[in-house]
Structure formats: structure tokens, C-alpha cells
Design an enzyme around this catalytic site. Structure first.
Site, PDB file in Angstrom:
ATOM      1  N   LEU A 206       0.847  -1.199   0.000  1.00 13.44           N
ATOM      2  CA  LEU A 206       0.000   0.000   0.000  1.00 13.44           C
ATOM      3  C   LEU A 206       0.881   1.246   0.000  1.00 13.44           C
ATOM      4  O   LEU A 206       1.933   1.280   0.644  1.00 13.44           O
ATOM      5  CB  LEU A 206      -0.902   0.025   1.236  1.00 13.44           C
ATOM      6  CG  LEU A 206      -1.918  -1.117   1.373  1.00 13.44           C
ATOM      7  CD1 LEU A 206      -2.707  -0.953   2.676  1.00 13.44           C
ATOM      8  CD2 LEU A 206      -2.870  -1.164   0.187  1.00 13.44           C
TER       9      LEU A 206
ATOM     10  N   HIS B 297       1.201 -11.830   8.909  1.00 14.68           N
ATOM     11  CA  HIS B 297       2.483 -12.135   8.279  1.00 14.68           C
ATOM     12  C   HIS B 297       2.964 -13.499   8.799  1.00 14.68           C
ATOM     13  O   HIS B 297       2.937 -13.736  10.012  1.00 14.68           O
ATOM     14  CB  HIS B 297       3.497 -11.043   8.628  1.00 14.68           C
ATOM     15  CG  HIS B 297       4.827 -11.243   7.995  1.00 14.68           C
ATOM     16  ND1 HIS B 297       5.060 -10.948   6.660  1.00 14.68           N
ATOM     17  CD2 HIS B 297       5.987 -11.735   8.488  1.00 14.68           C
ATOM     18  CE1 HIS B 297       6.311 -11.255   6.373  1.00 14.68           C
ATOM     19  NE2 HIS B 297       6.899 -11.728   7.456  1.00 14.68           N
TER      20      HIS B 297
ATOM     21  N   ASP C 155       5.658  -4.327   6.895  1.00 16.08           N
ATOM     22  CA  ASP C 155       5.757  -5.383   7.915  1.00 16.08           C
ATOM     23  C   ASP C 155       6.300  -4.891   9.257  1.00 16.08           C
ATOM     24  O   ASP C 155       6.761  -5.697  10.072  1.00 16.08           O
ATOM     25  CB  ASP C 155       6.636  -6.560   7.424  1.00 16.08           C
ATOM     26  CG  ASP C 155       5.983  -7.315   6.278  1.00 16.08           C
ATOM     27  OD1 ASP C 155       4.743  -7.296   6.187  1.00 16.08           O
ATOM     28  OD2 ASP C 155       6.714  -7.914   5.473  1.00 16.08           O
TER      29      ASP C 155
END
Ligand code: GRF
Length: 212
Positions: A104, A120, A156
């Protein structure tokens, strides 16, 4: 300067799911919505892949789906603006990334601070990125697992909500380890979304505390 504290809203919420593939995490979230563990409804399932199996499942389950072809909107900012329009149109409270394989844009992330979650398949901050089950095996770690986190601009690396660990065995392959981790993903992702709409997630900087 006083530290900013975010507390997730206690309400019947609306979720938008973004996915690119199989959609097993989406299904587990939807199952939890259907059996009342999550106090919310899924207002949109969005994909950047027309043939994503998860999109088909969403349609079969009677959910509203949208596919936008990234080839028709090569500008990433513009593409994300189109997603944001779809998401906002449905009064979305929380966006769940469930195997969404596009990063994104920072503009997207900052508009939805503390309102985008991702799952994740590694114990972050170890092994961000892709093919992380193989990376965990190659590194020789004895445990790996999965992480549900809020999405921040840095990929992440947003605040960690829940994690689950699994052992890594000597004869593991990428597939066997991924399967062991997936079992845990299916537990902690719906759990994190449930906590969100119970108003129990409190975010201070990097820390997420779960309120009693
Ligand atoms: C999962 O392993 C998730 O951790 C990662 O992408 C995979 C998606 O699987 N982000 P699925 O589409 O939910 O089955």
C-alpha cells in the site's frame, strides 16, 4: 510531548478485506463474523487479481466484491485512491489485509492509521518480506510463527497485536512449515479482529496492549 494513545472502537463494525490469492484467512475472519465471535460485518472484499480464489469464495458467500485491474491504473497512488474510494463508500472501520500482495502507498497507510491489519507468516521483526518460511528454515531458527500487526508505512513493521509460535523441524520444507504456521494464522487473525471491535486494543507508540 504527551504520548498519543489509540484505543480501538467498541462497536458493531464494518470490515473491508483486501486479498490477492487463496483467501483462507479471509474465510476464517468471515466464519468468525458469522458465528458472532467478531462483532462486525464484511462490507467489501477487494482484489487486485481477477481470478483470486478468495474473491470467488467471497462471491459464493454472498459478499460484495470489487476487482480493479492494476494494468488499467498503472499509477500506484491513483490505484490506491480508487481502493480508498471503494473502502470509504462502504463506511469501513477496519481494513484487513489477507494475503494482499501489493504494497500500500504511504498515502493510503497514513489515512487509515490503526485501522489496517495484516497477517504475516513469521515472527516479526524477524523475516519481513516474501518467502519467509523458507528464509526461517535457511536461517536455522528453532521457532517461527505468525504475526498480526497494524500496518504502518514501513512494510511489515507496524505495531504488533498478536503472535503465535510454532517449532521448526529439521526435515521441514517451505510447504510443511507454511502449513503449520497457517493453522495458527487462522486462530490469531480472527482473534485480533474480535479484540479490535471489543474496544480492547490500546496502541502507544509501538506497543499494543490488550485491555481486560
Ligand atoms: C498467509 O500466509 C499470510 O500470512 C500471508 O499471505 C498468506 C495468505 O494466505 N500474508 P491466504 O490467502 O489467507 O490463504
Amino acid at each position: 510531548m504527551a504520548e498519543e494513545i489509540f484505543v480501538s472502537p467498541r462497536k458493531h463494525g464494518r470490515i473491508a478485506v483486501l486479498l490477492s490469492g487463496r483467501g483462507s484467512n479471509f474465510m476464517k475472519i468471515h466464519d468468525a463474523v458469522l458465528d458472532g465471535r467478531i462483532d462486525a460485518e464484511i462490507g467489501l472484499v477487494f482484489s487486485n487479481k481477477e481470478d483470486a480464489p478468495g474473491l470467488r469464495t467471497a462471491r459464493e458467500r454472498g459478499l460484495e466484491t470489487v476487482f480493479l485491474n492494476p494494468k488499467l491504473t498503472p499509477d500506484k497512488e491513483e490505484y490506491d485512491r480508487e481502493i480508498v474510494r471503494e473502502v470509504r463508500k462502504r463506511g469501513t472501520d477496519l481494513i484487513c489485509l489477507a494475503g494482499y500482495m501489493k504494497v500500500l502507498t504511504p498515502t493510503f497507510c497514513s489515512q487509515f492509521k490503526n485501522r489496517i491489519m495484516n497477517i504475516h507468516p513469521a515472527l516479526l521483526p524477524s523475516f519481513p518480506g516474501l518467502h519467509v518460511q523458507q528464509k526461517a528454515i535457511d536461517w536455522g531458527v528453532k521457532f517461527s510463527g505468525c504475526t498480526v500487526h497494524f500496518v504502518a508505512v514501513e512494510v511489515d513493521m507496524g505495531p504488533i497485536i498478536l503472535q503465535a509460535a510454532v517449532p521448526v523441524f529439521r526435515d521441514d520444507t517451505e510447504e510443511t512449515l507454511a502449513a503449520r504456521i497457517l493453522v495458527e494464522e487462522h486462530k490469531i487473525y480472527p482473534e485480533a479482529v474480535s479484540l479490535y471491535f471489543q474496544g480492547r486494543l490500546e496502541v502507544r507508540g509501538r506497543r499494543v496492549d490488550i485491555r481486560d
